[in-house]
Design a protein around this motif. Structure first.
Motif, PDB file in Angstrom:
ATOM      1  N   LYS A   1     -32.769 -46.817  40.794  1.00 14.40           N
ATOM      2  CA  LYS A   1     -32.003 -45.978  41.719  1.00 14.40           C
ATOM      3  C   LYS A   1     -30.757 -46.708  42.209  1.00 14.40           C
ATOM      4  CE  LYS A   1     -35.199 -42.886  43.831  1.00 14.40           C
ATOM      5  NZ  LYS A   1     -36.276 -42.892  44.799  1.00 14.40           N
ATOM      6  N   VAL A   2     -30.955 -47.973  42.604  1.00 10.14           N
ATOM      7  CA  VAL A   2     -29.839 -48.756  43.143  1.00 10.14           C
ATOM      8  C   VAL A   2     -28.718 -48.875  42.106  1.00 10.14           C
ATOM      9  CG1 VAL A   2     -29.148 -51.062  43.915  1.00 10.14           C
ATOM     10  CG2 VAL A   2     -31.254 -50.039  44.791  1.00 10.14           C
ATOM     11  N   VAL A   3     -29.099 -49.186  40.870  1.00 15.80           N
ATOM     12  CA  VAL A   3     -28.085 -49.351  39.820  1.00 15.80           C
ATOM     13  C   VAL A   3     -27.406 -48.008  39.527  1.00 15.80           C
ATOM     14  CG1 VAL A   3     -27.637 -50.227  37.500  1.00 15.80           C
ATOM     15  CG2 VAL A   3     -29.485 -51.191  38.828  1.00 15.80           C
ATOM     16  N   GLU A   4     -28.189 -46.945  39.550  1.00 10.76           N
ATOM     17  CA  GLU A   4     -27.601 -45.615  39.301  1.00 10.76           C
ATOM     18  C   GLU A   4     -26.623 -45.220  40.405  1.00 10.76           C
ATOM     19  OE1 GLU A   4     -31.119 -43.583  36.520  1.00 10.76           O
ATOM     20  OE2 GLU A   4     -31.120 -43.256  38.704  1.00 10.76           O
ATOM     21  N   TRP A   5     -26.969 -45.569  41.650  1.00 10.30           N
ATOM     22  CA  TRP A   5     -26.055 -45.296  42.760  1.00 10.30           C
ATOM     23  C   TRP A   5     -24.765 -46.098  42.597  1.00 10.30           C
ATOM     24  CZ3 TRP A   5     -30.490 -45.845  46.847  1.00 10.30           C
ATOM     25  CH2 TRP A   5     -31.144 -44.608  46.960  1.00 10.30           C
ATOM     26  N   GLU A   6     -24.936 -47.369  42.214  1.00 14.45           N
ATOM     27  CA  GLU A   6     -23.758 -48.229  41.982  1.00 14.45           C
ATOM     28  C   GLU A   6     -22.860 -47.592  40.934  1.00 14.45           C
ATOM     29  OE1 GLU A   6     -23.818 -52.600  41.158  1.00 14.45           O
ATOM     30  OE2 GLU A   6     -25.761 -52.472  42.212  1.00 14.45           O
ATOM     31  N   LEU A   7     -23.487 -47.081  39.891  1.00 15.65           N
ATOM     32  CA  LEU A   7     -22.736 -46.458  38.801  1.00 15.65           C
ATOM     33  C   LEU A   7     -22.017 -45.198  39.298  1.00 15.65           C
ATOM     34  CD1 LEU A   7     -22.024 -46.565  35.782  1.00 15.65           C
ATOM     35  CD2 LEU A   7     -24.085 -45.216  35.311  1.00 15.65           C
ATOM     36  N   GLU A   8     -22.710 -44.404  40.123  1.00 17.51           N
ATOM     37  CA  GLU A   8     -22.083 -43.195  40.701  1.00 17.51           C
ATOM     38  C   GLU A   8     -20.851 -43.547  41.520  1.00 17.51           C
ATOM     39  OE1 GLU A   8     -24.590 -40.564  43.079  1.00 17.51           O
ATOM     40  OE2 GLU A   8     -26.060 -40.592  41.434  1.00 17.51           O
TER      41      GLU A   8
ATOM     42  N   GLY B   1     -10.256 -52.677  34.881  1.00 16.58           N
ATOM     43  CA  GLY B   1     -11.337 -53.473  35.485  1.00 16.58           C
ATOM     44  C   GLY B   1     -12.546 -52.603  35.778  1.00 16.58           C
ATOM     45  N   LEU B   2     -12.322 -51.408  36.350  1.00 14.23           N
ATOM     46  CA  LEU B   2     -13.419 -50.487  36.675  1.00 14.23           C
ATOM     47  C   LEU B   2     -14.154 -50.051  35.405  1.00 14.23           C
ATOM     48  CD1 LEU B   2     -11.771 -48.297  39.478  1.00 14.23           C
ATOM     49  CD2 LEU B   2     -13.736 -49.827  39.751  1.00 14.23           C
ATOM     50  N   LYS B   3     -13.370 -49.834  34.314  1.00 12.55           N
ATOM     51  CA  LYS B   3     -14.006 -49.413  33.049  1.00 12.55           C
ATOM     52  C   LYS B   3     -14.913 -50.504  32.495  1.00 12.55           C
ATOM     53  CE  LYS B   3     -10.924 -45.827  31.412  1.00 12.55           C
ATOM     54  NZ  LYS B   3      -9.699 -45.549  30.615  1.00 12.55           N
ATOM     55  N   ASP B   4     -14.425 -51.748  32.609  1.00 11.89           N
ATOM     56  CA  ASP B   4     -15.272 -52.882  32.174  1.00 11.89           C
ATOM     57  C   ASP B   4     -16.565 -52.911  32.976  1.00 11.89           C
ATOM     58  OD1 ASP B   4     -13.623 -53.777  30.248  1.00 11.89           O
ATOM     59  OD2 ASP B   4     -12.772 -55.469  31.406  1.00 11.89           O
ATOM     60  N   ARG B   5     -16.417 -52.757  34.278  1.00 16.48           N
ATOM     61  CA  ARG B   5     -17.611 -52.812  35.138  1.00 16.48           C
ATOM     62  C   ARG B   5     -18.560 -51.663  34.804  1.00 16.48           C
ATOM     63  NH1 ARG B   5     -16.508 -52.770  41.212  1.00 16.48           N
ATOM     64  NH2 ARG B   5     -18.791 -52.466  41.272  1.00 16.48           N
ATOM     65  N   ARG B   6     -17.944 -50.517  34.441  1.00 20.15           N
ATOM     66  CA  ARG B   6     -18.802 -49.371  34.102  1.00 20.15           C
ATOM     67  C   ARG B   6     -19.668 -49.672  32.870  1.00 20.15           C
ATOM     68  NH1 ARG B   6     -16.262 -43.558  32.802  1.00 20.15           N
ATOM     69  NH2 ARG B   6     -15.476 -44.742  31.043  1.00 20.15           N
ATOM     70  N   VAL B   7     -19.048 -50.294  31.860  1.00 17.53           N
ATOM     71  CA  VAL B   7     -19.813 -50.646  30.658  1.00 17.53           C
ATOM     72  C   VAL B   7     -20.999 -51.540  31.028  1.00 17.53           C
ATOM     73  CG1 VAL B   7     -19.732 -51.948  28.477  1.00 17.53           C
ATOM     74  CG2 VAL B   7     -17.872 -50.377  29.082  1.00 17.53           C
TER      75      VAL B   7
ATOM     76  N   GLU C   1     -23.624 -49.581  32.979  1.00 16.64           N
ATOM     77  CA  GLU C   1     -24.385 -48.672  32.098  1.00 16.64           C
ATOM     78  C   GLU C   1     -25.440 -49.439  31.311  1.00 16.64           C
ATOM     79  OE1 GLU C   1     -21.169 -45.063  31.335  1.00 16.64           O
ATOM     80  OE2 GLU C   1     -21.214 -46.793  29.984  1.00 16.64           O
ATOM     81  N   GLU C   2     -25.057 -50.658  30.896  1.00 18.52           N
ATOM     82  CA  GLU C   2     -26.044 -51.509  30.205  1.00 18.52           C
ATOM     83  C   GLU C   2     -27.209 -51.836  31.126  1.00 18.52           C
ATOM     84  OE1 GLU C   2     -23.873 -54.867  28.782  1.00 18.52           O
ATOM     85  OE2 GLU C   2     -23.029 -53.738  27.092  1.00 18.52           O
ATOM     86  N   ARG C   3     -26.860 -52.145  32.379  1.00 22.25           N
ATOM     87  CA  ARG C   3     -27.932 -52.476  33.334  1.00 22.25           C
ATOM     88  C   ARG C   3     -28.842 -51.271  33.569  1.00 22.25           C
ATOM     89  NH1 ARG C   3     -25.468 -54.799  38.614  1.00 22.25           N
ATOM     90  NH2 ARG C   3     -27.593 -54.423  39.386  1.00 22.25           N
ATOM     91  N   VAL C   4     -28.229 -50.065  33.681  1.00 25.13           N
ATOM     92  CA  VAL C   4     -29.032 -48.847  33.880  1.00 25.13           C
ATOM     93  C   VAL C   4     -30.000 -48.674  32.707  1.00 25.13           C
ATOM     94  CG1 VAL C   4     -28.963 -46.313  33.954  1.00 25.13           C
ATOM     95  CG2 VAL C   4     -27.369 -47.629  35.343  1.00 25.13           C
ATOM     96  N   LEU C   5     -29.465 -48.833  31.483  1.00 28.09           N
ATOM     97  CA  LEU C   5     -30.316 -48.683  30.296  1.00 28.09           C
ATOM     98  C   LEU C   5     -31.451 -49.699  30.294  1.00 28.09           C
ATOM     99  CD1 LEU C   5     -27.944 -47.956  27.282  1.00 28.09           C
ATOM    100  CD2 LEU C   5     -29.748 -46.498  28.231  1.00 28.09           C
ATOM    101  N   HIS C   6     -31.074 -50.926  30.651  1.00 25.40           N
ATOM    102  CA  HIS C   6     -32.064 -52.000  30.645  1.00 25.40           C
ATOM    103  C   HIS C   6     -33.194 -51.706  31.636  1.00 25.40           C
ATOM    104  CE1 HIS C   6     -33.734 -55.957  30.186  1.00 25.40           C
ATOM    105  NE2 HIS C   6     -33.611 -56.199  31.488  1.00 25.40           N
TER     106      HIS C   6
END
Ligand SMILES: [Zn+2]
Length: 231
Positions: free
Chosen positions: A59-66, A99-105, A108-113
């Motif tokens: 949830k935390v990682v998904e919120w960060e991604l949002e 920079g934001l796009k890099d962080r998004r990648v 997203e990896e962290r969310v998948l993991h």
């Protein structure tokens, strides 16, 4: 029936009672939850905790991604809005978007993991719950059998104790006293006489003693004091 045979049979009866009492104690000790069951339940709880923890992380990682998506959308909108004219500001904004796009990648990896770990933990919880279910079922069966065994043992024991009491009651007090004293001290009060030797201690009897033992008289082993019994 001769007195020695009576004593011998009483001893057999009492030894039988003792063996059943031991069996009863063993059954009683097994009543209640087994170590295996407790262990199995604790594994379920442990895996459930891990799963909850991982779901929280997800949830935390998904919120960060949002949040990041929102920031990226705002920055991208600003970049192409035409509102920003200053080249330096535009360059800085472009840099921010990149920079934001890099962080998004990375996010997203962290969310998948974390999603993979949630999936694995969830499979593990199901497995542990099934294991526990089987352990519990097996344990229930064992407990039922134990309860039945205990009931049967208690029934038999009360009959045997009554028999022993009745047997003891018909023996004269002096002999009964000697028997009980020997039982307390030696475990066995009456020993068989076999091939001229006391089975209680292995000592051979003298011819004179053997002669005395032939009659239905109470004689005790010279060595271990047990009452000698000859068929
Ligand atoms: Zn002896």
């Amino acid at each position: 029936m001769g007195i020695i045979r009576q004593l011998y049979q009483l001893q057999e009866l009492e030894l039988d009672i003792e063996a059943r009492e031991t069996a009863l104690a063993r059954c009683m000790a097994q009543l209640g939850e087994s170590r295996q069951l407790v262990e199995s339940r604790s594994q379920v709880v442990q895996q459930e905790k891990l799963l909850e923890q991982l779901k929280g992380e997800q949830k935390v990682v998904e919120w960060e991604l949002e949040d990041l998506e929102a920031k990226l959308a705002a920055a991208t909108e600003a970049l192409y809005s035409g509102r920003i004219k200053n080249p330096k500001d535009l360059a800085s904004l472009q840099h921010e978007v990149a920079g934001l796009k890099d962080r998004r990648v990375r996010l997203e990896e962290r969310v998948l993991h974390v999603m993979e770990r949630v999936e694995m933990a969830s499979v593990s919880v199901t497995g542990k719950r099934q294991e526990f279910g089987r352990a519990e079922e097996q344990w229930h069966g064992q407990q039922q059998k134990l309860a039945a065994d205990i009931e049967q043992l208690n029934g038999t024991l009360s009959e045997l104790r009554q028999q022993a009491q009745q047997s003891l009651a018909v023996i004269d007090p002096e002999t009964a006293g000697l028997y009980q004293q020997l039982r307390k001290r030696k475990g066995w009060a009456v020993a068989r006489l076999e091939q001229g030797a006391c089975r209680g201690c292995g000592m051979s009897l003298s011819t004179a003693e053997l002669q005395r033992a032939k009659g239905n008289r109470l004689i005790q082993c010279n060595n271990c004091s047990r009452i000698l019994f000859q068929e």
